[in-house]
Design a protein around this motif. Structure first.
Motif, PDB file in Angstrom:
ATOM      1  N   ASN A  94       1.239  -1.360   0.309  1.00 15.44           N
ATOM      2  CA  ASN A  94       0.400  -0.240  -0.234  1.00 15.44           C
ATOM      3  C   ASN A  94       0.430   1.053   0.071  1.00 15.44           C
ATOM      4  O   ASN A  94       1.104   1.803   1.303  1.00 15.44           O
ATOM      5  N   CYS A  95       1.083   1.862  -0.997  1.00 15.26           N
ATOM      6  CA  CYS A  95       2.267   2.773  -1.368  1.00 15.26           C
ATOM      7  C   CYS A  95       1.795   4.315  -0.406  1.00 15.26           C
ATOM      8  O   CYS A  95       3.003   4.948  -0.170  1.00 15.26           O
ATOM      9  N   ASP A  96       0.626   3.770  -0.682  1.00 16.72           N
ATOM     10  CA  ASP A  96       0.301   5.813   0.039  1.00 16.72           C
ATOM     11  C   ASP A  96       0.317   5.981   1.312  1.00 16.72           C
ATOM     12  O   ASP A  96       1.162   6.552   1.878  1.00 16.72           O
ATOM     13  N   ALA A  97      -0.145   4.891   2.012  1.00 12.28           N
ATOM     14  CA  ALA A  97       0.854   4.814   3.633  1.00 12.28           C
ATOM     15  C   ALA A  97       1.972   4.869   3.475  1.00 12.28           C
ATOM     16  O   ALA A  97       2.519   5.008   5.005  1.00 12.28           O
ATOM     17  N   ALA A  98       2.610   4.043   2.966  1.00 14.43           N
ATOM     18  CA  ALA A  98       3.886   3.398   2.945  1.00 14.43           C
ATOM     19  C   ALA A  98       4.594   4.790   3.047  1.00 14.43           C
ATOM     20  O   ALA A  98       5.898   5.258   3.561  1.00 14.43           O
ATOM     21  N   ASN A  99       4.425   5.776   1.995  1.00 16.86           N
ATOM     22  CA  ASN A  99       4.729   7.088   1.573  1.00 16.86           C
ATOM     23  C   ASN A  99       4.705   7.739   2.948  1.00 16.86           C
ATOM     24  O   ASN A  99       5.431   8.784   3.505  1.00 16.86           O
ATOM     25  N   LEU A 100       3.500   7.963   3.548  1.00 24.16           N
ATOM     26  CA  LEU A 100       3.858   8.516   4.956  1.00 24.16           C
ATOM     27  C   LEU A 100       4.526   8.578   5.251  1.00 24.16           C
ATOM     28  O   LEU A 100       5.393   9.271   6.093  1.00 24.16           O
ATOM     29  N   LEU A 101       4.626   6.721   5.649  1.00 21.30           N
ATOM     30  CA  LEU A 101       5.273   6.232   6.847  1.00 21.30           C
ATOM     31  C   LEU A 101       7.229   6.956   6.838  1.00 21.30           C
ATOM     32  O   LEU A 101       7.627   7.653   7.084  1.00 21.30           O
ATOM     33  N   ARG A 102       8.020   6.650   5.530  1.00 20.86           N
ATOM     34  CA  ARG A 102       8.529   6.739   4.599  1.00 20.86           C
ATOM     35  C   ARG A 102       8.983   8.730   5.004  1.00 20.86           C
ATOM     36  O   ARG A 102       9.786   9.075   5.197  1.00 20.86           O
ATOM     37  N   CYS A 103       7.993   9.320   4.404  1.00 17.27           N
ATOM     38  CA  CYS A 103       8.606  10.802   4.927  1.00 17.27           C
ATOM     39  C   CYS A 103       7.897  11.281   6.604  1.00 17.27           C
ATOM     40  O   CYS A 103       8.319  12.077   6.780  1.00 17.27           O
ATOM     41  N   GLY A 104       8.000  10.238   6.806  1.00 17.35           N
ATOM     42  CA  GLY A 104       7.821  10.599   8.208  1.00 17.35           C
ATOM     43  C   GLY A 104       6.750  11.250   9.170  1.00 17.35           C
ATOM     44  O   GLY A 104       6.422  11.791   9.919  1.00 17.35           O
ATOM     45  N   ASP A 105       5.862  11.183   8.234  1.00 16.42           N
ATOM     46  CA  ASP A 105       4.010  11.602   8.708  1.00 16.42           C
ATOM     47  C   ASP A 105       3.659  10.559   9.997  1.00 16.42           C
ATOM     48  O   ASP A 105       2.423  10.164   9.303  1.00 16.42           O
ATOM     49  N   THR A 106       4.252  10.934  10.781  1.00 18.31           N
ATOM     50  CA  THR A 106       3.780  10.064  11.505  1.00 18.31           C
ATOM     51  C   THR A 106       2.315  10.310  12.289  1.00 18.31           C
ATOM     52  O   THR A 106       1.153   9.153  11.628  1.00 18.31           O
TER      53      THR A 106
END
Lengths: 162, 606
Positions: free
Chosen positions: A128-140
């Motif tokens: 789920n790239c969208d969720a992963a991208n949020l996490l990868r950007c540090g937007d917890t």
């Protein structure tokens, strides 16, 4: 061969029932139909203090006929927003279900592993790239609110409607 | 072990270490007690069959993922024996423990005969795992009457009831000074095995089924035991234990019991003649002299006590030579210390481990399957410790394992030949043959690792089962594939239909737009009149929208006949849009011209 699977599944079923009290996050783990031990369902509970809190996540478990040697196929039935779960199909990206499976695992331990995957996502191998991208950007915060929204949308309340 | 689903958590929580033992004796793959235990380099143990199957797919230890291979695994004979014997006595031990932990109120006050019956039923019922059946599980009166608490009773049961316990018994005897008599027993038990006339017959035949090597021990030497008879009975009298001693400890009691069993058996077996005056007590099943029946019943069985003089089950004593029976009926005391369930030990005296000791009396039956030449010398029932495993013996060569084949390098013919050599079916295509060969190699090699190997015929039976399962599996897979195909096809059709509909809608929209564009100048004179007050395209748009929507809904209805459910949603959507358009047009026209809304209203009604 297949009788070996059934024996093992029966054994696991009994073990699950015995250990029911020791696993707070696994509400249910049982065959969907009593006469088919190769098709199970499970209900995971979102852990408290996580974004999944309050959610009931249904899993669909299909067991191959050479089961302990081959891993079971598990997917989420309830829609869930998680970096390692495909949003549409419910497919789970978890090493122990794929390459790292060993026959020493049981359905119960796998369910516990999935349960802990919920709180420990692995954004480096996302489904789920969208969720992963949020996490990868540090937007917890963004990630958590997204998860909370989807949990409220799909996993809370309408759990009776399968 | 075909039925019972067992688990380490069966053990009461108080006996944590038993749980531990149980869980450590289990294969991590099948979660059963180890069968043919093998150890890997990383010192993890598995069933031979399980780990072979796993290593076929992946060459790492299932427990720790250390790389390994079939060639690196070794048999773990001691562990296998432990697991086997643990499995043998597990259910009984469990029952006994359970009773000790939560004592039933019934146990204590009930008179012995009833107690006996209940016990034996209990055990038979609760031990589906055990292949051999006990003929009778009894407790001597000493045990029952003198035991004051349940633990004692439980111990008594352990000591006396379980035929599996003979394993211990025999082991003890091995280490006891009675060794020479032990040998004697093997020879002397021949007649017992052969004389199949009485009630013990069932047990005998059953036990012979389960202990594979029985037939090998049938020819026995009757004369040899004669000289040792006096010694045996001497010892018997000397070592006859006081009741208290019996219960003193599990170990000592088994030990002593075993010695008495040994000696008494040795002393009674000389010629298989059935005693004339001996009858079975209808209550306790003990053999009693016929004239004594009423006294026995009145004084003991009906009074709730056990007869101290006649404690040997009829089924056992009736098999003994007349001289012995005479001795028994005359002075019951001679056998007073013989524990009743000796017959369970008698039924399996032919266990191969001991037969090794008396080579002359146990010739190998030539009928044994040639390929399965490994002998269960150390196979059964705890007799192994008696014979050191690696005594130089010409017999029992290590069976040849079936080597792994690289199936892709073999053609059909070669593969078929290989199968033929193994006595397997040769039908089917190459995939099936390869799978069949691999399966057989797995179970055959696993069987080679076992300390209780099965005969070849059983493996063949397993192969038949496998064939059936394979066929069924194929069928199931075929059906699943077909269903999947159908589903995909249906989806494709639906998709195509949707696509076509969308196309049709677009076309219709384009056509309507064109038509509307052509119609508007002449057909709507009022709009042209008032066109200065508003944007010129609005009425056209409203018109075209209405027509468009009408056509779309018409086509949707046409499809709906086919896929009613599928398109219900779409139709609703179209309707909604129609409504919205209407309202929009209405709004537009009301802001500009009030006469305008006539045409859109008529459109949807069609």
């Amino acid at each position: 061969m297949s009788s070996a699977v059934h024996r093992r599944m029966l054994k696991e079923y009994m073990a699950v029932q015995k250990n029911a009290a020791t696993r707070p996050h696994l509400e249910l783990l049982e065959p969907i139909q009593e006469d088919d031990l190769l098709h199970w369902q499970a209900i995971l509970l979102g852990t408290a203090d996580s974004a999944y809190e309050g959610g009931r996540f249904k899993l669909d478990i299909v067991i191959p006929t050479n089961y302990p040697i081959q891993s079971p196929t598990i997917r989420f039935v309830t829609k869930i927003c998680h970096p390692n779960v495909h949003f549409k199909t419910g497919e789970i990206c978890l090493d122990i279900l794929k390459s790292e499976w060993t026959p020493a695992w049981t359905l119960e331990s796998v369910c516990v592993a999935i349960s802990s995957l919920l709180t420990n996502p692995e954004p480096s191998s996302p489904l789920n790239c969208d969720a992963a991208n949020l996490l990868r950007c540090g937007d917890t915060a963004g990630y958590n609110s997204l998860v909370k929204m989807y949990t409220a949308l799909y996993a809370i309340g309408d759990s009776d409607e399968e | 072990m075909s039925e019972g689903i067992t688990d380490p958590s069966d053990w009461p929580i108080e006996f944590k270490s038993l749980r531990e033992i149980d869980s450590h004796l289990r294969c991590p793959i099948c979660k059963e007690l180890l069968r043919a235990a093998v150890v890997l380099q990383c010192s993890h143990n598995f069933c031979s069959e399980c780990i072979r199957r796993h290593l076929d797919k992946e060459s790492s230890c299932p427990a720790c993922r250390v790389a390994t291979s079939t060639s690196q695994m070794r048999r773990n004979v001691a562990l296998d024996e432990i697991a086997n014997n643990f499995g043998d006595c597990r259910s009984l031990l469990l029952n006994t423990l359970m009773e000790a932990v939560q004592p039933k109120p019934v146990v204590r006050p009930v008179p012995p005969p009833q107690f006996v019956k209940e016990e034996s039923m209990d055990i038979d019922y609760d031990s589906p795992q055990q292949k051999r059946r006990r003929t009778s599980t009894r407790i001597t009166n000493r045990n029952v009457s003198s035991s004051q608490d349940h633990t004692d009773i439980a111990m008594g049961q352990v000591t006396l009831d379980d035929d599996k316990d003979d394993d211990f018994v025999l082991n003890h005897r091995d280490s006891s000074p009675l060794r020479h008599k032990g040998k004697n027993v093997h020879r002397s038990t021949g007649p017992v095995l052969r004389s199949r006339g009485g009630r013990a017959e069932q047990t005998l035949s059953q036990s012979s089924q389960s202990s594979q090597a029985d037939e090998r021990h049938e020819p026995t030497n009757l004369t040899k035991q004669e000289p040792s008879l006096p010694t045996a009975s001497d010892h018997f009298h000397n070592s006859a234990p006081a009741p208290a001693e019996v219960q003193a400890s599990l170990n000592s009691s088994t030990n002593i019991t075993s010695s008495t069993i040994t000696t008494s058996v040795a002393s009674i077996a000389s010629s298989p003649v059935i005693g004339p005056n001996l009858v079975a007590c209808p209550i306790c099943d003990k053999g009693i002299p016929e004239p004594y029946t009423n006294t026995h019943l009145d004084k003991f069985c009906l009074a709730g006590r056990t007869d101290p003089d006649y404690t040997v089950p009829y089924s056992l004593i009736s098999k003994q030579p007349a001289s012995v029976i005479a001795l028994y009926t005359k002075q019951g005391t001679s056998t007073r210390d013989v524990v009743p369930d000796t017959n369970s030990s008698l039924t399996k005296p032919g266990t191969p481990g001991r037969s090794v000791g008396s080579n002359s009396s146990t010739p190998n039956s030539p009928a044994r399957q040639s390929t399965m030449q490994w002998q269960p010398q150390m196979s059964s029932n705890g007799t192994a410790p008696r014979q050191p495993m690696f005594t130089p013996k010409p017999a029992a060569p290590e069976p040849k394992r079936i080597p792994k084949l690289t199936y892709s390098l073999l053609n059909d013919k070669q593969l078929r030949k290989k199968l033929q050599e193994l006595g397997l079916q040769t039908n089917g295509d190459k995939t099936l043959m390869a799978k069949r060969h691999a399966e057989f190699a797995t179970i055959f090699n696993a069987n080679c690792d076992s300390t209780r190997p099965k005969p070849l015929s059983e493996l063949m039976k397993a192969m038949q089962v496998w064939e059936r399962a394979y066929e069924k599996d194929l069928e199931v897979r075929e059906t699943q594939r077909r269903i999947l195909d159908q589903q995909q096809q249906a989806q494709r059709q639906i998709h195509a239909a949707k696509e076509a509909k969308r196309q049709a809608k677009e076309d219709a929209a384009a056509a309507a737009a064109r038509e509307a564009a052509m119609d508007s100048p002449g057909a709507t004179p009022p709009s042209s009149q008032s066109s200065n007050g508003r944007s010129t395209f609005v009425p056209n748009q409203a018109n075209s929208n209405a027509v468009n929507v009408a056509i779309a809904s018409a086509s949707a209805f046409a499809h709906a006949a086919k896929y009613a459910d599928e398109y219900a949603e779409l139709i609703a959507e179209v309707r909604n849009r129609l409504q919205a358009d209407k309202e929009k047009a209405l709004a537009n026209t009301t802001t500009t011209i009030t006469a305008e809304p006539a045409p859109p209203r008529s459109a949807p009604s069609q």
